[in-house]
Motif scaffolding. Structure first.
Motif, PDB file in Angstrom:
ATOM      1  N   ARG A  31       0.831  -1.198   0.000  1.00 21.73           N
ATOM      2  CA  ARG A  31       0.000   0.000   0.000  1.00 21.73           C
ATOM      3  C   ARG A  31       0.870   1.255   0.000  1.00 21.73           C
ATOM      4  N   ASP A  32       2.142   1.096   0.282  1.00 20.16           N
ATOM      5  CA  ASP A  32       3.012   2.264   0.423  1.00 20.16           C
ATOM      6  C   ASP A  32       3.578   2.707  -0.919  1.00 20.16           C
ATOM      7  N   GLU A  33       4.071   3.919  -0.952  1.00 22.47           N
ATOM      8  CA  GLU A  33       4.747   4.444  -2.132  1.00 22.47           C
ATOM      9  C   GLU A  33       6.162   4.861  -1.743  1.00 22.47           C
ATOM     10  N   SER A  34       6.867   3.940  -1.119  1.00 23.58           N
ATOM     11  CA  SER A  34       8.222   4.193  -0.631  1.00 23.58           C
ATOM     12  C   SER A  34       9.251   3.842  -1.701  1.00 23.58           C
ATOM     13  N   ASP A  35      10.514   4.126  -1.381  1.00 25.30           N
ATOM     14  CA  ASP A  35      11.596   3.706  -2.280  1.00 25.30           C
ATOM     15  C   ASP A  35      11.632   2.186  -2.396  1.00 25.30           C
TER      16      ASP A  35
END
Length: 186
Positions: free
Chosen positions: A85-89
């Motif tokens: 669900r995240d938009e991290s590196d």
């Protein structure tokens, strides 16, 4: 290849904060940490550790097996995928490399299960992720993975000429030609 982030390594290998510091200290000469990622002093270090190129020296107890690394990444990708669900590196890393690690770990049959219609980070669709993975698989020359991904990307299996053209486009990072070969219009 892009460098591995320290946080991703920490998660994949279940390091405690003390373990992380020990690893950073012990590997700092050959794999210095820069901007939160492990860098490689020189490509010959990897060649020596993997034994993939003749270096005239044996890595002995330091030798690594890529297959085990791919298996670890594949497990990490599947864990991330189950709750993504995240938009991290790290999400960017998994989008670009997760499916390829499944293939390299010998788990090609699990590739289709990854494309389940769930939302991907950054607005990606199943087809976009399949195409990203297809480009990586082409670059790696992983024919089995490419065939599994071609099925998922909703394109017909490439014939010999199409396969050659697709692979050439992947190697040249020719996005326009890739779109044309994959039947995408943008």
């Amino acid at each position: 290849r892009e460098p591995l982030s320290v946080t991703l390594a920490e998660e994949l290998l279940a390091w405690s904060p003390e373990d992380k510091q020990k690893v950073l200290d012990a590997t700092s000469l050959l794999f210095p940490e820069r901007d939160g990622t492990f860098s490689v002093l020189h490509k010959t270090v990897v060649d020596w550790l993997t034994g993939e190129r003749e270096t005239g020296m044996n890595a002995g107890r330091f030798a690594i097996e890529r297959q085990k690394g791919h298996a670890r990444y594949a497990m990490g990708f599947q864990k991330w995928h189950a709750g993504r669900r995240d938009e991290s590196d790290d999400a960017r890393f998994w989008l670009q490399h997760g499916v390829a690690h499944l293939c390299h770990a010998g788990r090609v049959e699990e590739v289709h299960a990854v494309f389940d219609g769930k939302a991907w980070p950054f607005g990606c669709t199943d087809r976009m992720v399949a195409c990203i993975a297809l480009m990586v698989a082409c670059d790696d020359g992983d024919v089995e993975c490419v065939r599994a991904l071609l099925d998922k990307a909703d394109v017909d299996r490439a014939g010999e000429d199409e396969w050659t053209a697709l692979r050439r486009a992947c190697q040249k990072d020719d996005a326009e030609n890739m779109r044309e070969l994959l039947g995408r219009n943008g």
